[in-house]
Design a protein around this motif. Structure first.
Motif, short mmCIF file in Angstrom:
data_model
loop_
_atom_site.label_atom_id
_atom_site.label_comp_id
_atom_site.label_asym_id
_atom_site.label_seq_id
_atom_site.Cartn_x
_atom_site.Cartn_y
_atom_site.Cartn_z
N PHE A 1 0.53 -34.48 5.29
CA PHE A 1 0.46 -35.89 4.91
C PHE A 1 0.92 -36.80 6.05
CE2 PHE A 1 0.77 -33.78 0.79
CZ PHE A 1 -0.28 -34.40 0.13
N CYS A 2 0.49 -38.06 5.95
CA CYS A 2 0.93 -39.12 6.85
C CYS A 2 2.45 -39.26 6.74
CB CYS A 2 0.22 -40.41 6.45
SG CYS A 2 0.86 -41.88 7.25
N MET A 3 3.14 -39.37 7.90
CA MET A 3 4.60 -39.44 7.87
C MET A 3 5.10 -40.85 7.60
SD MET A 3 5.11 -36.77 11.02
CE MET A 3 6.85 -36.85 11.30
N VAL A 4 4.19 -41.82 7.45
CA VAL A 4 4.59 -43.19 7.12
C VAL A 4 4.45 -43.41 5.62
CG1 VAL A 4 4.13 -45.65 7.49
CG2 VAL A 4 3.89 -44.02 9.37
N CYS A 5 3.23 -43.29 5.10
CA CYS A 5 3.02 -43.62 3.68
C CYS A 5 3.24 -42.41 2.77
CB CYS A 5 1.61 -44.19 3.48
SG CYS A 5 0.29 -43.02 3.84
N LYS A 6 3.14 -41.22 3.31
CA LYS A 6 3.30 -39.97 2.53
C LYS A 6 2.29 -39.85 1.39
CE LYS A 6 7.78 -38.97 3.99
NZ LYS A 6 7.86 -39.08 5.36
N PHE B 1 -0.13 -39.58 11.44
CA PHE B 1 -0.51 -40.83 10.79
C PHE B 1 -1.80 -40.64 10.00
CE2 PHE B 1 1.84 -42.63 14.40
CZ PHE B 1 2.53 -43.68 13.82
N CYS B 2 -1.93 -41.36 8.88
CA CYS B 2 -3.25 -41.48 8.26
C CYS B 2 -4.00 -42.56 9.06
CB CYS B 2 -3.16 -41.84 6.78
SG CYS B 2 -2.55 -43.49 6.47
N LYS B 3 -5.26 -42.76 8.74
CA LYS B 3 -6.09 -43.68 9.51
C LYS B 3 -5.52 -45.10 9.47
CE LYS B 3 -11.11 -43.63 10.01
NZ LYS B 3 -12.35 -43.30 9.32
N LYS B 4 -5.15 -45.52 8.27
CA LYS B 4 -4.71 -46.90 8.07
C LYS B 4 -3.37 -47.16 8.77
CE LYS B 4 -4.52 -50.14 4.25
NZ LYS B 4 -4.39 -50.27 2.82
N CYS B 5 -2.41 -46.27 8.55
CA CYS B 5 -1.08 -46.45 9.13
C CYS B 5 -1.14 -46.36 10.66
CB CYS B 5 -0.10 -45.42 8.59
SG CYS B 5 0.19 -45.56 6.83
N TYR B 6 -2.05 -45.50 11.17
CA TYR B 6 -2.15 -45.33 12.63
C TYR B 6 -2.54 -46.65 13.29
CZ TYR B 6 -4.09 -44.01 17.14
OH TYR B 6 -4.37 -43.95 18.48
ZN LIG Z 1 -0.30 -43.43 5.95
#
Ligand SMILES: [Zn+2]
Ligand SMILES: [Zn+2]
Length: 376
Positions: A316-321, A342-347
């Motif tokens: 999972f993305c380490m920002v939004c999880k 990162f996911c696409k959006k958070c990146y």
């Molecule tokens: Zn994310």
């Protein structure tokens, strides 16, 4: 190589077998006329009795784990497989912890037998009959071993830690390269470019498109894949190296596309090698060899057949999880860890300003999530 692996001390490694001779011998032994004429194994009455007593019809309908726990094995059996099975069932009954481990194992390898070929269904594949008698080999492909960090070497009790990634069934009349084409590995799917300056660029070129070389090492022979003009002969440096050591037998060169499985000499349970992408090394083990039976799929095009595969955990993305990781960032001083997922959006939200300009210095690569590509 036997000095390294100490095959004679390991009971699960068989003696060397010639696959073609195995087919000829067992086809002869199992031919009913030959069996009864010579009268050395079974009489026709004994055969009928066994045929009517044992039925495998229940097996495909019941999960293997659930089925085996209800087996009632008599006390005085002499068949070694049943004795071993009985010891195993007793162990499960006496330890809840062990029973859970076994259940977890079965759950991880939970493919319906003979129904899955990657994402395809056997019924959807054009039918071409198998030429019988045919031998079926079960091949285990292991997950590539991680390069151990100094931390791993100091604190992990057991290295390396081998895990089976997938099990295939292949036919004796298939070429080695047909198996290679079915093996899925993340290092083939990686996009080998640093993309921090091009976050929106759509790239479909993968390592598999650029670096096509690979080889199998089986019983003293290095089988190159030379189907593409860009392929390199990986065997030469390996053969040269084999001449320098005393613990390793001298190796020979072979060709994946010109060698069939029935041409091999092999040992069941012995650790062989599949190497590709330069240094991505998978152990390859032949775990079973038998004649194709009436219970098996008789469609030649369904093989090599993926029969079990490990279920991978999502990253999972380490920002939004919440969303799957799609980017991996290295050496960004604004982040607490490297690498950072990162996911696409958070990146895009974290690493670029409103004009899509990079904030600070870092390196970024597309991240390939195993469940997203391996089960696709
Ligand atoms: Zn994310
Ligand atoms: Zn690999």
């Amino acid at each position: 190589m036997d000095i390294v692996h100490e095959a004679d001390k390991r009971g699960w490694i068989s003696k060397s077998s010639n696959v073609k001779r195995f087919v000829e011998e067992w086809n002869y032994k199992l031919n009913r006329n030959a069996l009864f004429e010579h009268g050395s194994v079974l009489t026709e009455n004994m055969f009928s009795e066994i045929d009517s007593t044992f039925s495998l019809e229940v097996c495909p309908e019941v999960a293997e784990y659930e089925y085996s726990r209800f087996l009632e094995i008599p006390e005085d059996v002499e068949l070694v497989t049943l004795i071993v099975q009985k010891i195993e069932l007793n162990k499960r009954n006496s330890s809840v912890k062990y029973d859970k481990q076994v259940y977890q194992h079965f759950r991880n390898y939970n493919f319906p037998p003979h129904q899955m070929v990657g994402a395809e269904n056997v019924e959807d594949i054009p039918f071409e009959p198998v030429d019988e008698p045919e031998v079926a080999l079960t091949v285990q492909i292991y997950r590539p071993e991680k390069k151990a960090t100094p931390y791993d070497r100091k604190f992990l009790s057991r290295l390396p830690c081998f895990k089976i990634e997938s099990n295939f069934m292949v036919l004796g009349n298939q070429h080695l390269c047909e198996l290679r084409d079915k093996i899925e590995c993340l290092s083939d799917k990686v996009i080998p470019f640093e993309l921090s300056d091009f976050p929106d660029m759509e790239i479909s070129t993968t390592c598999k498109d650029l670096y096509k070389s690979g080889f199998f090492y089986i019983e003293g022979v290095v089988y190159n894949d030379m189907r593409d003009p860009d392929c390199r002969d990986y065997s030469e440096p390996v053969i040269q190296w084999s001449k320098t050591g005393t613990d390793v037998m001298e190796m020979q060169k072979g060709s994946m596309e010109n060698t069939k499985f029935k041409d091999l000499k092999l040992r069941l349970g012995y650790p062989y090698l599949y190497n590709h992408q330069g240094n991505c090394e998978h152990l390859l083990v032949f775990s079973d060899m038998r004649l194709l039976s009436d219970e098996d799929v008789k469609n030649k095009n369904a093989y090599p057949m993926l029969v079990t595969a490990r279920h991978n955990k999502r990253i999972f993305c380490m920002v939004c999880k919440i969303f799957d990781a799609r980017w991996v960032v290295f050496n960004n001083p604004r982040l607490p860890e490297t690498p950072f997922m990162f996911c696409k959006k958070c990146y895009v939200g974290f690493n670029y300003d409103s004009n899509k300009q990079k904030i600070g210095q870092f390196k970024a690569y597309r991240f390939i999530d195993p469940p997203a590509v391996m089960n696709a």
